[in-house]
Enzyme design. Sequence first.
Site, PDB file in Angstrom:
ATOM      1  CB  ALA A 110     -10.811   1.282   2.923  1.00 30.78           C
ATOM      2  CD  GLU A 134      -4.123   0.195  -1.084  1.00 34.34           C
ATOM      3  OE1 GLU A 134      -3.266   0.672  -0.319  1.00 34.34           O
ATOM      4  OE2 GLU A 134      -4.458   0.738  -2.157  1.00 34.34           O
ATOM      5  CG  ASN A 167      -1.809   8.577  -1.229  1.00 29.32           C
ATOM      6  OD1 ASN A 167      -1.143   9.304  -0.491  1.00 29.32           O
ATOM      7  ND2 ASN A 167      -1.254   7.786  -2.140  1.00 29.32           N
ATOM      8  CD  GLU A 188       0.883   0.550  -4.440  1.00 25.32           C
ATOM      9  OE1 GLU A 188       0.202  -0.300  -3.839  1.00 25.32           O
ATOM     10  OE2 GLU A 188       0.447   1.668  -4.774  1.00 25.32           O
TER      11      GLU A 188
HETATM   12 ZN   LIG Z   1      -3.064   2.483  -1.855  1.00 28.71          ZN
END
Ligand SMILES: [Zn+2]
Length: 419
Positions: free
Chosen positions: A185, A187, A256, A385
């Site tokens: 959430a 990110e 995840n 990322e």
């Molecule tokens: Zn993440």
Amino acid sequence: MKLISAFVFLLLIGFSEFQLVKYKNYIVIKAFPNSTRELKILNSLRSSLKNLVDFWSSPTHTLTPIIFSVNPSSRRHVLRFLKQQNLNATVLTNNLQEWIDREARYVKSRLQAFAGRDESINFETYHPYEMIETILKSQTAKFSAKVIYSTIGKTYENRNIYAMVIDENPNESKPVVMLECGIHAREWVSPATCLWISNQLLKNSSESELLQKFSFHIIPVANPDGYVYSWRTNRMWRKNRVPNDFFGFCRGVDLNRNFGTNFCKTGASPISCDNSYCGKKAFSEKESQAIRDHVLSIKKSKLKAFFSVHSFSQFWMYPYGYKDDLAQNHEQYNTLSKLAVDAIRKVHEEQYQYGSISKIIYKASGNTIDWLQENNLSEVSFAIELRDKGYYGFFLPPHLIRPTAEEFWAGVKAVIQNI
Ligand SMILES: [Zn+2]
């Protein structure tokens, strides 16, 4: 593109002044471990203080900045401890709430300035979930020849999980490229990046060749309840919002960690209050079920590349996360990842590190891309990322959304043009 009016918009979303969870006097520390001894010190701090510290990135590599916030009650203890250990650490802010408020004020002013304007999506700000829904619908109406959107699932709080399919000739059966954004959430740059890419594919005629070759499936917000909660209630929220017990004392599953490969064995927590809580069983969550079912709805061997988009740290990663073993097609991953990070660097000179998840960050079981790899569901699958390397962390200033998305898109293209 006509966006919703400022008035309606302000009713729809909340800003930090209304948020229930405050971070007043939480300090944010950036540590720079120089040795494995110092990594161990940070890890011991993390395990001993548990819920009093929140590591935004994991202490797994030396010479990599590690950011974490500290509850005010432990602040003096942590600072003294780091000093005693002679660890290179800087206090980035003495009051995390100020960062949250500053971001909220900026985002609010940008959204107000753009509300009701008949023009492109504003990529100089983040968008709340309701606005992303509006953007998605208006893009679909405007470019109906090459995009459709569908609801691939409903969340616990009854929000829609959307997937856009962008394709110039939807009747042809083409190789599929899938992007999953916003599974975590807080990110925020991840959904913003997916939106930028969908906009790019729809509006930029130079992408037409790609659309002749591939069908793009984009899940812009994979965790709508968590995303909304991070806007309205707790900016630092990561999981979904499902209650884990009768009273709803501890909520949320780390989506995840909820996929069905080596479920909850390594790098995932069985404790429901933890940030990496794996859930009661594999695919217990509506969001992971929706992604699974959407992947399984694609004809076998058609899914060529899958990108799970996260932030932050600037890593380009591939399976496995749950074990140190190399993937069977490790050489292909290595070649494609090198092409991706080279392409990224050429856009804005940013460096991304690449390698398997377990090597680059930490062991993490139950993640999306291990499940895809283990079940041969996609030729290649990556977890990325995005920016930055730990200067702003989750509070990446909105003016950096566009460059972040541009360079990531260059990486994606380098992969899919070379599969
Ligand atoms: Zn993440």
